[in-house]
Motif scaffolding. Sequence first.
Motif, mmCIF file in Angstrom:
data_model
loop_
_atom_site.group_PDB
_atom_site.id
_atom_site.type_symbol
_atom_site.label_atom_id
_atom_site.label_comp_id
_atom_site.label_asym_id
_atom_site.label_seq_id
_atom_site.Cartn_x
_atom_site.Cartn_y
_atom_site.Cartn_z
ATOM 1 N N SER A 50 0.818 -1.210 0.000
ATOM 2 C CA SER A 50 0.000 0.000 0.000
ATOM 3 C C SER A 50 0.856 1.266 0.000
ATOM 4 C CB SER A 50 -0.925 0.004 1.225
ATOM 5 O OG SER A 50 -1.778 1.121 1.205
ATOM 6 N N ASN A 51 0.354 2.309 -0.676
ATOM 7 C CA ASN A 51 1.039 3.601 -0.723
ATOM 8 C C ASN A 51 0.024 4.710 -0.471
ATOM 9 O OD1 ASN A 51 2.733 5.755 -1.155
ATOM 10 N ND2 ASN A 51 2.781 5.548 -3.383
ATOM 11 N N LEU A 52 -0.450 4.807 0.751
ATOM 12 C CA LEU A 52 -1.470 5.799 1.085
ATOM 13 C C LEU A 52 -0.957 7.226 0.964
ATOM 14 C CD1 LEU A 52 -3.314 4.226 4.145
ATOM 15 C CD2 LEU A 52 -4.139 4.458 1.810
ATOM 16 N N SER A 53 0.354 7.419 1.126
ATOM 17 C CA SER A 53 0.898 8.773 1.039
ATOM 18 C C SER A 53 0.616 9.406 -0.318
ATOM 19 C CB SER A 53 2.408 8.744 1.288
ATOM 20 O OG SER A 53 2.686 8.349 2.615
ATOM 21 N N ALA A 54 0.507 8.590 -1.359
ATOM 22 C CA ALA A 54 0.250 9.122 -2.703
ATOM 23 C C ALA A 54 -1.145 9.710 -2.820
ATOM 24 C CB ALA A 54 0.440 8.021 -3.744
ATOM 25 N N ALA A 113 -3.885 -5.641 1.766
ATOM 26 C CA ALA A 113 -3.609 -5.136 0.425
ATOM 27 C C ALA A 113 -3.048 -6.261 -0.447
ATOM 28 C CB ALA A 113 -2.643 -3.963 0.479
ATOM 29 N N ARG A 114 -3.111 -6.030 -1.757
ATOM 30 C CA ARG A 114 -2.663 -7.059 -2.698
ATOM 31 C C ARG A 114 -2.117 -6.384 -3.953
ATOM 32 N NH1 ARG A 114 -6.706 -11.594 -5.458
ATOM 33 N NH2 ARG A 114 -5.584 -11.804 -7.434
ATOM 34 N N PHE A 115 -0.956 -6.863 -4.423
ATOM 35 C CA PHE A 115 -0.340 -6.331 -5.636
ATOM 36 C C PHE A 115 -0.118 -7.476 -6.608
ATOM 37 C CE2 PHE A 115 3.554 -4.092 -7.609
ATOM 38 C CZ PHE A 115 2.748 -3.478 -8.562
ATOM 39 N N ASP A 116 -0.785 -7.402 -7.753
ATOM 40 C CA ASP A 116 -0.721 -8.488 -8.733
ATOM 41 C C ASP A 116 0.386 -8.315 -9.759
ATOM 42 O OD1 ASP A 116 -2.852 -9.566 -7.444
ATOM 43 O OD2 ASP A 116 -4.318 -9.239 -9.035
ATOM 44 N N CYS A 117 1.019 -7.149 -9.802
ATOM 45 C CA CYS A 117 2.006 -6.879 -10.849
ATOM 46 C C CYS A 117 3.407 -6.657 -10.304
ATOM 47 C CB CYS A 117 1.561 -5.666 -11.676
ATOM 48 S SG CYS A 117 0.074 -5.978 -12.642
ATOM 49 N N GLY A 118 3.670 -7.163 -9.097
ATOM 50 C CA GLY A 118 5.010 -7.071 -8.540
ATOM 51 C C GLY A 118 5.826 -8.313 -8.819
ATOM 52 N N CYS A 137 -3.224 -3.759 -9.477
ATOM 53 C CA CYS A 137 -2.128 -3.786 -10.443
ATOM 54 C C CYS A 137 -1.581 -2.383 -10.699
ATOM 55 C CB CYS A 137 -2.603 -4.416 -11.745
ATOM 56 S SG CYS A 137 -1.265 -5.106 -12.744
ATOM 57 N N SER A 138 -2.459 -1.402 -10.779
ATOM 58 C CA SER A 138 -2.035 -0.028 -11.012
ATOM 59 C C SER A 138 -1.644 0.634 -9.690
ATOM 60 C CB SER A 138 -3.160 0.765 -11.679
ATOM 61 O OG SER A 138 -3.486 0.205 -12.932
ATOM 62 N N LEU A 139 -0.537 1.348 -9.701
ATOM 63 C CA LEU A 139 -0.063 2.026 -8.500
ATOM 64 C C LEU A 139 -0.915 3.251 -8.190
ATOM 65 C CD1 LEU A 139 3.771 1.922 -9.238
ATOM 66 C CD2 LEU A 139 2.456 0.339 -7.822
ATOM 67 N N PRO A 151 0.143 -13.088 -6.916
ATOM 68 C CA PRO A 151 -0.275 -11.975 -6.050
ATOM 69 C C PRO A 151 0.586 -11.855 -4.796
ATOM 70 C CG PRO A 151 -2.156 -13.328 -6.713
ATOM 71 C CD PRO A 151 -0.929 -14.072 -7.111
ATOM 72 N N LEU A 152 0.964 -10.642 -4.476
ATOM 73 C CA LEU A 152 1.711 -10.361 -3.251
ATOM 74 C C LEU A 152 0.754 -9.725 -2.249
ATOM 75 C CD1 LEU A 152 4.985 -8.891 -4.816
ATOM 76 C CD2 LEU A 152 4.656 -11.181 -3.841
ATOM 77 N N TYR A 153 0.420 -10.467 -1.203
ATOM 78 C CA TYR A 153 -0.491 -9.973 -0.175
ATOM 79 C C TYR A 153 0.303 -9.287 0.938
ATOM 80 C CZ TYR A 153 -4.468 -12.582 -2.101
ATOM 81 O OH TYR A 153 -5.474 -13.046 -2.912
ATOM 82 N N ASP A 154 -0.290 -8.254 1.497
ATOM 83 C CA ASP A 154 0.310 -7.528 2.622
ATOM 84 C C ASP A 154 -0.776 -7.337 3.674
ATOM 85 O OD1 ASP A 154 1.679 -5.927 4.357
ATOM 86 O OD2 ASP A 154 2.242 -4.397 2.892
ATOM 87 N N ILE A 155 -0.653 -8.054 4.790
ATOM 88 C CA ILE A 155 -1.619 -7.904 5.874
ATOM 89 C C ILE A 155 -1.041 -6.925 6.894
ATOM 90 C CG2 ILE A 155 -0.735 -10.059 6.911
ATOM 91 C CD1 ILE A 155 -3.481 -10.330 8.287
ATOM 92 N N THR A 156 -1.740 -5.816 7.084
ATOM 93 C CA THR A 156 -1.296 -4.758 7.989
ATOM 94 C C THR A 156 -2.154 -4.786 9.237
ATOM 95 O OG1 THR A 156 -0.624 -3.375 6.122
ATOM 96 C CG2 THR A 156 -0.918 -2.285 8.253
ATOM 97 N N SER A 157 -1.507 -5.001 10.367
ATOM 98 C CA SER A 157 -2.222 -5.047 11.646
ATOM 99 C C SER A 157 -1.555 -4.095 12.624
ATOM 100 C CB SER A 157 -2.201 -6.468 12.211
ATOM 101 O OG SER A 157 -2.715 -6.488 13.526
#
Length: 224
Positions: free
Chosen positions: A5-9, A55-60, A174-176, A64-70
Amino acid sequence: MQVVSNLSATTGPLFYVESWARFPRERERLFRLIDSSKRNGVLFISGDVHFGEIARFDCGAQYPLYDITSSGLTQSVENSVPAVFQSVMRLLAWLTPTPMRVFSPNCRHKSCSYGQPNFGAIEIDWNAVPPRVKIELRDLHGNSVDGVEFPISELKPSNAHANKKEGHSFEAHCSLETELPWLVRYRLALLFFGTIAVFVIAVALLVIACCSATKLFTRKCKMA
């Protein structure tokens, strides 16, 4: 820190959140390393943002690259504001553009983020056919507030994901965030500054109206 995830953007210039996305070259190098080393089963676990999301990124990589943020167990974004403003925080979370966040019917809130104290859970069912992975966010009572379940075989390279990575049009996962249309990306900032502008204009008009009424009243008093 969050990797996917890139919430700062999308929250800038109002506020910024630490993440790997603020170091784009290093993050791209990490993705290339996963891809070139043919490593299966990579799953990111992150925190440090005082809310939870998946979050999930399919184009890295080629899967799929999953990121679980807790985060966090002791401090969270909703607990840092008075209770009357917690619904506002949830509305802002829903309005924040997040193409990487996983939206599912299992989410407690419409934004599929959780701003109360939470913890993460990862369960692997080896007896299932095929074996399955379940990742969840849970509240302090152990109840699920968000979750995703998928076969563990999904965390392996596939031709479908290779083709998707090569040339993708704009799509979720997939899109940033930096590729979002300008009006969508800065929606929060536009809403914030637009609200302030409307408030300032309303106050200015009110002051002008009061001054005009005062002058008119003064003239009438002199004439009387």
